[in-house]
Design an enzyme around this catalytic site. Structure first.
Site, mmCIF file in Angstrom:
data_model
loop_
_atom_site.group_PDB
_atom_site.id
_atom_site.type_symbol
_atom_site.label_atom_id
_atom_site.label_comp_id
_atom_site.label_asym_id
_atom_site.label_seq_id
_atom_site.Cartn_x
_atom_site.Cartn_y
_atom_site.Cartn_z
ATOM 1 N N LYS A 83 46.990 -59.550 -115.290
ATOM 2 C CA LYS A 83 46.665 -58.129 -115.385
ATOM 3 C C LYS A 83 47.945 -57.357 -115.724
ATOM 4 C CE LYS A 83 43.573 -55.134 -112.723
ATOM 5 N NZ LYS A 83 43.109 -54.864 -111.359
HETATM 6 O O1 G3P Z 1 41.081 -52.676 -109.610
HETATM 7 C C1 G3P Z 1 41.338 -51.397 -110.024
HETATM 8 C C2 G3P Z 1 40.290 -50.343 -109.765
HETATM 9 O O2 G3P Z 1 39.020 -50.875 -109.655
HETATM 10 C C3 G3P Z 1 40.689 -49.352 -108.735
HETATM 11 O O3 G3P Z 1 39.640 -48.607 -108.202
HETATM 12 O O4 G3P Z 1 38.729 -47.021 -106.536
HETATM 13 O O5 G3P Z 1 41.215 -47.490 -106.580
HETATM 14 O O6 G3P Z 1 40.151 -46.161 -108.380
HETATM 15 P P1 G3P Z 1 39.948 -47.246 -107.371
#
Ligand code: G3P
Length: 216
Positions: A83
């Site tokens: 990633k």
């Molecule tokens: O893996 C990255 C992403 O899904 C993060 O989600 O909820 O932290 O914006 P969030």
């Protein structure tokens, strides 16, 4: 449509894996920090449970550093996907890894041209963060539609992975828009099989049967 779980928590990964419909896992430095564990060790533990793609994020911000970290992470297991951030340096690292046959997940994608560029560099996955776009009063789903159209216009093979999914409506909209993958927190995955009428209906079936025949 593939379903990944967005977590570094082993218990959640095991529970999602037990559902029989889990295709992969995404992690990031914030999720690892929440668990308070060594990143490499946790990736190895996850790869013992899940055979599908497991995204492992680099911390370096320059292409050379990203490549060093990427090669270390890729050696952990064959299903590791590297990633990388959707930056200029991330793009260079993406191209170099694609040329070596290493799969990448280009994260922190917030506008459609980032998705176009990483597809040209041979990314395996691109991760638009729809919840975080909604958080700033813009429309995360619009980005999904735009990337879908660009990829379909030119036949790019990069998979559109909807990330930062916060609720079932996000998942439904992504499925309708043709996102190839969604990565979803465990508590939201659990909501996908919930409906109050299912619970009421099930209770009534059992009660009716027991009234007629007694409990068996
Ligand atoms: O893996 C990255 C992403 O899904 C993060 O989600 O909820 O932290 O914006 P969030």
């Amino acid at each position: 449509m593939d379903l990944y779980i967005d977590t570094a928590n082993l218990d959640e990964i095991k529970q999602a894996h037990d559902l029989g419909v889990l295709d992969g896992v995404t992690t990031n430095p914030s999720l690892i920090a929440k668990e308070g564990v060594d990143y490499a060790q946790r990736l190895a533990e996850i790869c013992e449970i899940v055979s599908g793609p497991v995204s492992a994020e680099v911390l370096a911000t320059d292409a050379k550093g990203m490549l060093t970290e990427a090669r270390e992470r890729a050696a952990i297991a064959p299903n590791i996907v590297i990633k990388l951030p959707s930056t200029i340096e991330g793009l260079k690292a993406c191209k170099a890894l694609a040329d070596e046959g290493v799969r990448t997940n280009m994260t922190l994608c917030f506008q459609p041209l980032q998705a176009l560029m990483v597809a040209k560099a041979g990314a395996f996955l691109v991760s638009p963060f729809i919840g975080r776009i909604d958080d700033v009063a813009q429309d995360g789903m619009e980005l999904i539609h735009q990337i879908r159209q660009i990829y379909d216009n030119f036949g790019y093979q990069t998979k559109l992975l909807a990330a930062s999914i916060r609720h079932p409506k996000h998942m439904l909209d992504c499925a309708l828009a043709g996102a190839d993958v969604a990565t979803v927190p465990f508590k939201v995955i659990a909501q996908f099989m919930q409906h109050p009428l299912t619970d009421v209906g099930l209770k009534r079936f059992i009660e009716d049967y027991q009234k007629a025949f007694g409990s068996q």
